[in-house]
Design an enzyme around this catalytic site. Structure first.
Site, PDB file in Angstrom:
ATOM      1  N   ARG A   1     -32.820  18.388 -18.960  1.00  0.00           N
ATOM      2  CA  ARG A   1     -32.228  17.133 -19.429  1.00  0.00           C
ATOM      3  C   ARG A   1     -32.656  15.980 -18.529  1.00  0.00           C
ATOM      4  NH1 ARG A   1     -25.905  17.067 -20.876  1.00  0.00           N
ATOM      5  NH2 ARG A   1     -25.566  17.181 -18.640  1.00  0.00           N
TER       6      ARG A   1
ATOM      7  N   ASP B   1     -20.207  32.069 -16.770  1.00  0.00           N
ATOM      8  CA  ASP B   1     -21.444  32.717 -16.344  1.00  0.00           C
ATOM      9  C   ASP B   1     -22.544  31.724 -16.006  1.00  0.00           C
ATOM     10  OD1 ASP B   1     -22.279  31.810 -18.827  1.00  0.00           O
ATOM     11  OD2 ASP B   1     -22.427  33.803 -19.726  1.00  0.00           O
TER      12      ASP B   1
ATOM     13  N   ASP C   1     -15.112  13.121 -18.351  1.00  0.00           N
ATOM     14  CA  ASP C   1     -16.277  13.681 -17.664  1.00  0.00           C
ATOM     15  C   ASP C   1     -17.533  13.611 -18.522  1.00  0.00           C
ATOM     16  OD1 ASP C   1     -14.527  15.794 -18.964  1.00  0.00           O
ATOM     17  OD2 ASP C   1     -16.396  16.907 -18.782  1.00  0.00           O
TER      18      ASP C   1
END
Length: 485
Positions: free
Chosen positions: A173, A122, A249
């Protein structure tokens, strides 16, 4: 588009080939409220604090700051050793803020809705995990460990459904960049050599400009990334930090700690400590982190072999040498760091025996990692602690004192060195949970504010930190952390 004179955004990442990103806007939310603003970081970024307080829509993605051209970044990654296509599934890069000092940092919204890389998710985030990211990243900053930081948290006025409904939130961030090992893996797997070279050149320009004129700048890039990872992971180990999900990642080329998901700090010293609910095999346990750093670095090396030499068979031994040097660099960083934790100024070869003996005793007696070094720093030992009662520890303590006597430094100088390398406090799991619970369940942010205040300088050894040195009333053996996705 909202105009703010204090925003000074550039979008240099979008000068890379289009394969590396998708243009996408944050998905608007119903009723954003700014519930946390990092004022000290805002000042560093050159932002007007009072103006920011009036603009929850920016931190929720409902409006864009001037100069923003939002994107989601593409990357791949080995997740628990399984390679897959990934990308920003719930994050949007607003742009790169150029600070008053000329630094370039990414401004990213996390939890800002679906993107082309959401993989059925989502794209949203719950308040609890976003507060955890804020607390943990600021704690790492206080510990002087390279990290992304959190500028703000905004609630969305909407719910997100996980196992139950949670209040939704978005964290803003700030990072030196979000270029990952997985970004290079993506380029190698799905891009051309020209795409890969463009990414490498961009990374060098942004993070390692001093190597641009080297004979083989791509080999130098591998070396520089190796140095930063060795230093970073050593710093993690020296404070008992467990990242929890060291997939490729989640390994930033910049050498910063990123992606605070199921992370936590260790209480009792145990190399096998795992808190992450998804790490059922213990792949990313505390004791495995240095080796995983080397494994991830090897994946980076594989991705850029063709740049190091177009004949990859010739590039391979050069890359292998760097990977082997990583082990030595890590050991050097770790041993230098733990010597300082013990007040040892000049190295001796048999220091490793002294260090290993202490750690073995700590593990045997399930001694608290942070508080053991705190006790050594203050030279104050609780008679109720099993470790300090043991004959073996008393023998070790005398050997340590004999080692310190070989130095010219005074007792005060030794203690000062230890104070600057042994935090008095860490964000203990029960304290973090306490802060998150108060915020999520009662909209009470005072507990979090108090925690953040003492964590801002964990080396202060002040009276207000004393309550935060207390170990959890129950063992952390069954404590679990979650990704929040």
């Amino acid at each position: 588009m909202t105009k703010h004179n204090e925003w000074n955004l550039d979008n240099s990442y979008q000068r890379l080939p289009g394969i590396f990103y998708s243009r996408v806007s944050p998905v608007a939310v119903k009723a954003p409220i700014l519930i946390k603003l990092n004022e000290s970081l805002a000042k560093e970024l050159g932002l007007d604090i009072e103006e920011l307080k009036k603009e929850p829509d920016i931190f929720a993605g409902n409006q864009l700051p001037e100069g923003s051209v939002p994107i989601a970044q593409a990357y791949a990654g080995h997740q628990f050793a399984n390679f897959t296509m990934l990308g920003d599934g719930r994050a949007v890069l607003l742009g790169e803020q150029i600070t008053p000092e000329g630094r370039r940092v990414d401004i990213q919204l996390k939890g800002s809705g679906r993107t082309p890389y959401s993989r059925g998710g989502d794209g949203r985030a719950a308040l609890g995990p976003m507060l955890r990211e804020y607390i943990m990243s600021e704690a790492m900053h206080g510990l002087n460990i390279p990290t992304n930081r959190s500028l703000a948290v905004a609630t969305t006025g909407e719910s997100v459904q996980r196992e139950i409904d949670f209040p939704g939130a978005i964290v803003t961030r700030v990072a030196s960049s979000h270029i990952r090992v997985g970004t290079f893996q993506f380029a190698r797997q799905w891009g051309t050599v020209d795409d890969l070279r463009a990414l490498a050149d961009y990374t060098i320009d942004r993070h390692f400009p001093d190597i641009k004129e080297d004979d083989n700048p791509y080999l130098s890039l591998l070396k520089e990334v190796s140095k930063r990872q060795a230093a970073l992971i050593a710093k993690w180990q020296l404070v008992g930090f467990i990242h929890g999900v060291m997939n490729t990642d989640n390994m930033a080329i910049s050498g910063e700690t990123i992606d605070y998901g199921p992370c936590a700090f260790m209480n009792s010293y145990d190399k096998s400590t795992v808190f992450s609910s998804i790490d059922v095999q213990g792949r990313y346990a505390y004791g495995n982190q240095p080796d995983i750093g080397g494994w991830n670095l090897a994946r980076f090396a594989e991705s850029i072999l063709i740049l190091i030499n177009e004949d990859e068979q010739k590039a391979l031994p050069l890359a292998k040498e760097v990977i082997e040097e990583y082990v030595q660099l890590y050991d050097q960083n770790y041993l230098n760091g733990i010597r300082k934790k013990l007040g040892i100024v000049k190295e001796k070869e048999d220091d490793t025996v002294l260090i290993r003996r202490l750690l073995d005793l700590m593990e045997q007696h399930k001694a608290d990692f942070t508080n053991t070094f705190r006790a050594l720093t203050l030279d104050q030992f609780d008679d109720n602690i099993r470790l300090f009662q043991s004959k073996a520890f008393k023998e070790w303590y005398q050997q340590w004192q004999d080692r310190l006597d070989e130095q010219n430094e005074s007792k005060e100088q030794v203690q000062q060195l230890m104070r600057t390398h042994n935090p008095s406090i860490i964000p203990r799991n029960h304290r973090v949970e306490e802060a998150i619970e108060a915020a999520v369940s009662e909209a009470d942010y005072q507990v979090m504010d108090q925690l953040l205040s003492v964590l801002s300088n964990p080396y202060a050894y002040t009276a207000d930190q004393e309550p935060y040195t207390i170990e959890p009333p129950d063992s952390d053996d069954n404590y679990q952390t979650f990704c929040g996705t």
